[in-house]
Design a protein around this motif. Structure first.
Motif, PDB file in Angstrom:
ATOM      1  N   LYS A 137      -0.228   7.805   8.407  1.00  9.31           N
ATOM      2  CA  LYS A 137      -0.177   7.819   6.869  1.00  9.31           C
ATOM      3  C   LYS A 137       0.410   6.556   6.564  1.00  9.31           C
ATOM      4  N   GLY A 138       0.248   6.186   5.093  1.00 11.32           N
ATOM      5  CA  GLY A 138       0.747   5.103   4.695  1.00 11.32           C
ATOM      6  C   GLY A 138      -0.178   3.983   4.855  1.00 11.32           C
ATOM      7  N   GLY A 139       0.676   2.958   4.681  1.00 11.69           N
ATOM      8  CA  GLY A 139      -0.187   1.656   4.595  1.00 11.69           C
ATOM      9  C   GLY A 139      -0.462   1.268   6.004  1.00 11.69           C
ATOM     10  N   ILE A 195       0.864  -1.470  -0.014  1.00 14.04           N
ATOM     11  CA  ILE A 195       0.139  -0.031   0.007  1.00 14.04           C
ATOM     12  C   ILE A 195       0.705   1.099  -0.016  1.00 14.04           C
ATOM     13  N   LYS A 196       1.943   1.414   0.797  1.00 19.01           N
ATOM     14  CA  LYS A 196       2.881   2.359   0.985  1.00 19.01           C
ATOM     15  C   LYS A 196       3.504   2.682  -0.404  1.00 19.01           C
ATOM     16  N   THR A 237       1.227   6.570  -6.949  1.00 18.51           N
ATOM     17  CA  THR A 237       0.003   7.324  -7.367  1.00 18.51           C
ATOM     18  C   THR A 237      -0.307   8.563  -6.885  1.00 18.51           C
ATOM     19  N   ASN A 238       0.633   9.033  -5.821  1.00 20.55           N
ATOM     20  CA  ASN A 238       0.360  10.135  -5.026  1.00 20.55           C
ATOM     21  C   ASN A 238      -0.905  10.446  -4.540  1.00 20.55           C
TER      22      ASN A 238
END
Length: 157
Positions: free
Chosen positions: A120-122, A57-58, A64-65
């Motif tokens: 944030k992130g995955g 996911i990260k 894909t921003n």
């Protein structure tokens, strides 16, 4: 391969309500895991998917921003698996688990919303759904216990 995993066999590519479709696809698979391998296996698989999805996911978000793209539904799958591992195979508990999970996932009350906003992130994408899954499972257990206590439904023997 990554897209297949993150979209849970492309169920996240449905043009409307991809989270709901991902949840339903995950619930179908969960039914068979529960039936043939048991609740402990489903709970462990939920945790395994949680951990395994964080880095892909990260990477996807970096490429894909974007954050928590709607086509990514592996978080819903891990969350519903956690919910259903707590509920068992009764039809009422299973359906109630799906409903509660979607409600917690959509409305994100309390700490679920905080994780969604601040992490944030995955880990953030997966974390809010795992918490939603836990609270949904707990809500099903409380609901079933209350219904049994008040004699609305009979306990399974």
């Amino acid at each position: 391969m990554r897209k297949l995993f993150l979209t849970f066999f492309y169920s996240g590519l449905v043009p409307f309500a991809p989270g709901t479709f991902g949840t339903l696809a995950g619930a179908v698979v969960a039914y068979f895991i529960l039936k043939f391998l048991g609740a402990n296996t489903l709970a462990l698989l939920s945790i395994l998917v949680f951990v395994a999805a964080i880095n892909p996911i990260k990477e996807y978000e970096k490429e894909t921003n974007s954050h928590d793209n709607s086509c990514i539904v592996i978080d819903e799958v891990a969350g519903i698996w956690l919910t259903l591992s707590m509920c068992g195979l009764s039809l009422f508990g299973f359906i109630l688990g799906i409903i509660y999970f979607r409600l917690f996932d959509i409305y994100k009350p309390s700490v679920i919303g905080r994780i969604d906003r601040e992490v944030k992130g995955g880990l953030g994408v997966m974390g809010d759904d795992m918490l939603a899954g836990f609270f949904a499972g707990l809500s099903v257990l409380i609901t079933l216990k209350a219904l049994i206590y008040f004699g609305i439904i009979l306990p399974a023997i």
